[in-house]
Design a protein around this motif. Structure first.
Motif, PDB file in Angstrom:
ATOM      1  N   SER A 130       0.828  -1.204   0.000  1.00 10.54           N
ATOM      2  CA  SER A 130       0.000   0.000   0.000  1.00 10.54           C
ATOM      3  C   SER A 130       0.863   1.254   0.000  1.00 10.54           C
ATOM      4  N   LYS A 131       1.870   1.261   0.832  1.00  3.91           N
ATOM      5  CA  LYS A 131       2.779   2.402   0.885  1.00  3.91           C
ATOM      6  C   LYS A 131       3.543   2.544  -0.427  1.00  3.91           C
ATOM      7  N   ALA A 132       3.970   1.411  -0.993  1.00  2.92           N
ATOM      8  CA  ALA A 132       4.701   1.440  -2.260  1.00  2.92           C
ATOM      9  C   ALA A 132       3.827   1.983  -3.383  1.00  2.92           C
ATOM     10  N   LEU A 133       2.568   1.574  -3.412  1.00  7.88           N
ATOM     11  CA  LEU A 133       1.665   2.071  -4.444  1.00  7.88           C
ATOM     12  C   LEU A 133       1.437   3.568  -4.284  1.00  7.88           C
ATOM     13  N   GLU A 134       1.317   4.009  -3.061  1.00  4.46           N
ATOM     14  CA  GLU A 134       1.157   5.440  -2.816  1.00  4.46           C
ATOM     15  C   GLU A 134       2.355   6.210  -3.377  1.00  4.46           C
ATOM     16  N   THR A 135       3.534   5.655  -3.188  1.00  2.38           N
ATOM     17  CA  THR A 135       4.739   6.287  -3.740  1.00  2.38           C
ATOM     18  C   THR A 135       4.678   6.347  -5.261  1.00  2.38           C
ATOM     19  N   LEU A 136       4.320   5.232  -5.890  1.00  6.25           N
ATOM     20  CA  LEU A 136       4.294   5.181  -7.353  1.00  6.25           C
ATOM     21  C   LEU A 136       3.210   6.075  -7.943  1.00  6.25           C
ATOM     22  N   ILE A 142       4.235   6.831 -14.772  1.00  8.64           N
ATOM     23  CA  ILE A 142       4.052   5.387 -14.620  1.00  8.64           C
ATOM     24  C   ILE A 142       2.607   5.036 -14.947  1.00  8.64           C
ATOM     25  N   SER A 143       2.418   4.189 -15.942  1.00 11.90           N
ATOM     26  CA  SER A 143       1.071   3.845 -16.396  1.00 11.90           C
ATOM     27  C   SER A 143       0.431   2.738 -15.579  1.00 11.90           C
ATOM     28  N   ARG A 144       1.264   1.787 -15.124  1.00 10.35           N
ATOM     29  CA  ARG A 144       0.685   0.605 -14.482  1.00 10.35           C
ATOM     30  C   ARG A 144       1.690  -0.074 -13.563  1.00 10.35           C
ATOM     31  N   VAL A 145       1.147  -0.905 -12.686  1.00 15.47           N
ATOM     32  CA  VAL A 145       1.964  -1.745 -11.812  1.00 15.47           C
ATOM     33  C   VAL A 145       1.597  -3.194 -12.085  1.00 15.47           C
ATOM     34  N   LEU A 146       2.583  -3.986 -12.497  1.00 18.33           N
ATOM     35  CA  LEU A 146       2.393  -5.422 -12.677  1.00 18.33           C
ATOM     36  C   LEU A 146       2.622  -6.101 -11.342  1.00 18.33           C
ATOM     37  N   THR A 147       1.638  -6.885 -10.897  1.00 21.84           N
ATOM     38  CA  THR A 147       1.757  -7.481  -9.564  1.00 21.84           C
ATOM     39  C   THR A 147       0.964  -8.771  -9.451  1.00 21.84           C
ATOM     40  N   SER A 148       1.455  -9.648  -8.598  1.00 24.11           N
ATOM     41  CA  SER A 148       0.709 -10.843  -8.197  1.00 24.11           C
ATOM     42  C   SER A 148       0.198 -10.676  -6.772  1.00 24.11           C
ATOM     43  N   GLY A 149       0.118  -9.425  -6.323  1.00 19.92           N
ATOM     44  CA  GLY A 149      -0.402  -9.155  -4.988  1.00 19.92           C
ATOM     45  C   GLY A 149       0.513  -9.618  -3.873  1.00 19.92           C
ATOM     46  N   GLY A 150       1.798  -9.783  -4.194  1.00 20.45           N
ATOM     47  CA  GLY A 150       2.757 -10.228  -3.188  1.00 20.45           C
ATOM     48  C   GLY A 150       2.789 -11.722  -2.988  1.00 20.45           C
ATOM     49  N   LEU A 164      -5.474  -3.148  -3.771  1.00 23.54           N
ATOM     50  CA  LEU A 164      -4.639  -2.285  -4.608  1.00 23.54           C
ATOM     51  C   LEU A 164      -5.478  -1.587  -5.673  1.00 23.54           C
ATOM     52  N   GLU A 165      -6.398  -2.322  -6.248  1.00 23.63           N
ATOM     53  CA  GLU A 165      -7.299  -1.761  -7.265  1.00 23.63           C
ATOM     54  C   GLU A 165      -8.099  -0.597  -6.677  1.00 23.63           C
ATOM     55  N   GLN A 166      -8.613  -0.798  -5.484  1.00 21.53           N
ATOM     56  CA  GLN A 166      -9.386   0.256  -4.828  1.00 21.53           C
ATOM     57  C   GLN A 166      -8.507   1.474  -4.535  1.00 21.53           C
ATOM     58  N   GLN A 167      -7.306   1.220  -4.062  1.00 25.08           N
ATOM     59  CA  GLN A 167      -6.401   2.319  -3.737  1.00 25.08           C
ATOM     60  C   GLN A 167      -6.044   3.134  -4.975  1.00 25.08           C
ATOM     61  N   HIS A 172      -4.109   7.727 -11.846  1.00 31.13           N
ATOM     62  CA  HIS A 172      -3.847   7.416 -13.249  1.00 31.13           C
ATOM     63  C   HIS A 172      -3.285   6.018 -13.437  1.00 31.13           C
ATOM     64  N   ILE A 173      -2.890   5.357 -12.358  1.00 27.76           N
ATOM     65  CA  ILE A 173      -2.193   4.069 -12.450  1.00 27.76           C
ATOM     66  C   ILE A 173      -3.178   2.907 -12.552  1.00 27.76           C
ATOM     67  N   GLN A 174      -2.863   1.990 -13.464  1.00 22.98           N
ATOM     68  CA  GLN A 174      -3.620   0.751 -13.595  1.00 22.98           C
ATOM     69  C   GLN A 174      -2.917  -0.361 -12.800  1.00 22.98           C
ATOM     70  N   ILE A 175      -3.700  -1.189 -12.144  1.00 26.68           N
ATOM     71  CA  ILE A 175      -3.167  -2.403 -11.532  1.00 26.68           C
ATOM     72  C   ILE A 175      -3.313  -3.521 -12.552  1.00 26.68           C
ATOM     73  N   MET A 176      -2.208  -4.155 -12.928  1.00 23.97           N
ATOM     74  CA  MET A 176      -2.236  -5.224 -13.929  1.00 23.97           C
ATOM     75  C   MET A 176      -1.847  -6.548 -13.270  1.00 23.97           C
ATOM     76  N   PRO A 177      -2.817  -7.414 -13.011  1.00 25.83           N
ATOM     77  CA  PRO A 177      -2.506  -8.697 -12.387  1.00 25.83           C
ATOM     78  C   PRO A 177      -1.749  -9.617 -13.340  1.00 25.83           C
ATOM     79  N   GLY A 178      -0.845 -10.397 -12.781  1.00 26.87           N
ATOM     80  CA  GLY A 178      -0.113 -11.382 -13.565  1.00 26.87           C
ATOM     81  C   GLY A 178       0.470 -12.453 -12.678  1.00 26.87           C
ATOM     82  N   SER A 179       0.778 -13.590 -13.285  1.00 27.04           N
ATOM     83  CA  SER A 179       1.369 -14.775 -12.654  1.00 27.04           C
ATOM     84  C   SER A 179       0.274 -15.784 -12.295  1.00 27.04           C
TER      85      SER A 179
END
Length: 230
Positions: A130-136, A142-150, A164-167, A172-179
């Motif tokens: 959450s803190k990292a996303l706030e920073t980004l 930065i258009s998006r964050v690729l993540t498997s939610g940790g 993360l999606e709610q946050q 402007h940032i998209q959460i892009m799930p992967g893995s």
């Protein structure tokens, strides 16, 4: 919705495009988590596909901590990507405290100078997502964050992705799930997550392995699933 597919060769990239992928993440050394591909590979792929090609910028696989020598290589790689026609870059850098390395990030963003930017799964190693996303979210580039939610697989991180999606929903940032996403696992996952971009790797290959080529039918199945949801 956007389907991003990992390509490790020109053949991969062309097959993914033909099957209906919307964007390529071009990487080398996938067994090491993905490193920067050769300049010849970048030039070939960018020259022969028409969908966007975002190139991994990662000089080694030891960690996501980078010294000045590493950073200089990354800056040069970004410059070359621009010259060779890449649409974007895929980057990430952490401090030894497992937080976003803003000093390095700012230098990489400045070098990108308008290229599309994805922050990659270094994000899954931070201590506080959450803190990292706030920073980004403070970086409009930065258009998006690729993540498997940790988690190792995003299917085990539905609650984390939802948070993360709610946050990010008012940014402007998209959460892009992967893995771990495949045509089989996507239908149930997609009913619980309300994002517009999805990342696919081994899940769209024959035998679900990077040892085998892309399975065009799997990408077509994913496209059909997304069209049905829409």
């Amino acid at each position: 919705m956007v389907i991003e597919v990992i390509a490790i060769s020109l053949t991969d990239a062309k097959a993914a495009q033909q099957a209906g992928a919307d964007r390529i993440e071009l990487v080398a050394a996938i067994a090491e988590g993905g490193l920067t591909p050769s300049y010849a590979m970048i030039e070939s792929v960018c020259g022969e596909v028409t969908i966007p090609v975002n190139v991994m910028i990662r000089p080694h696989s030891r960690s996501f901590f980078y010294d000045e020598n590493d950073i200089q290589v990354m800056l040069k790689d970004i410059q070359i990507c621009k010259q060779l026609g890449a649409s974007g870059i895929v980057i990430g850098a952490l401090t030894e405290e497992y937080a976003i390395d803003e000093h390095t990030l700012q230098r990489l963003i400045a070098a990108a100078d308008g290229l599309d930017i994805t922050f990659h799964r270094a994000f899954d190693e931070v201590k506080d997502q959450s803190k990292a996303l706030e920073t980004l979210m403070a970086y409009k580039e930065i258009s998006r964050v690729l993540t498997s939610g940790g988690k190792n697989k995003v299917l085990d991180a539905v609650n984390e992705i939802q948070a993360l999606e709610q946050q990010a929903s008012h940014s402007h940032i998209q959460i892009m799930p992967g893995s771990g996403l495949t045509p089989t696992t996507l239908p149930s996952f997609i009913t619980q997550i309300h994002v517009s971009e999805f990342h696919f790797g081994s899940g769209v290959r024959h035998q679900a392995s990077f040892d085998h080529c892309i399975d065009a039918n799997k990408i077509r199945d994913i496209r059909d699933i997304m069209l049905f949801r829409a």
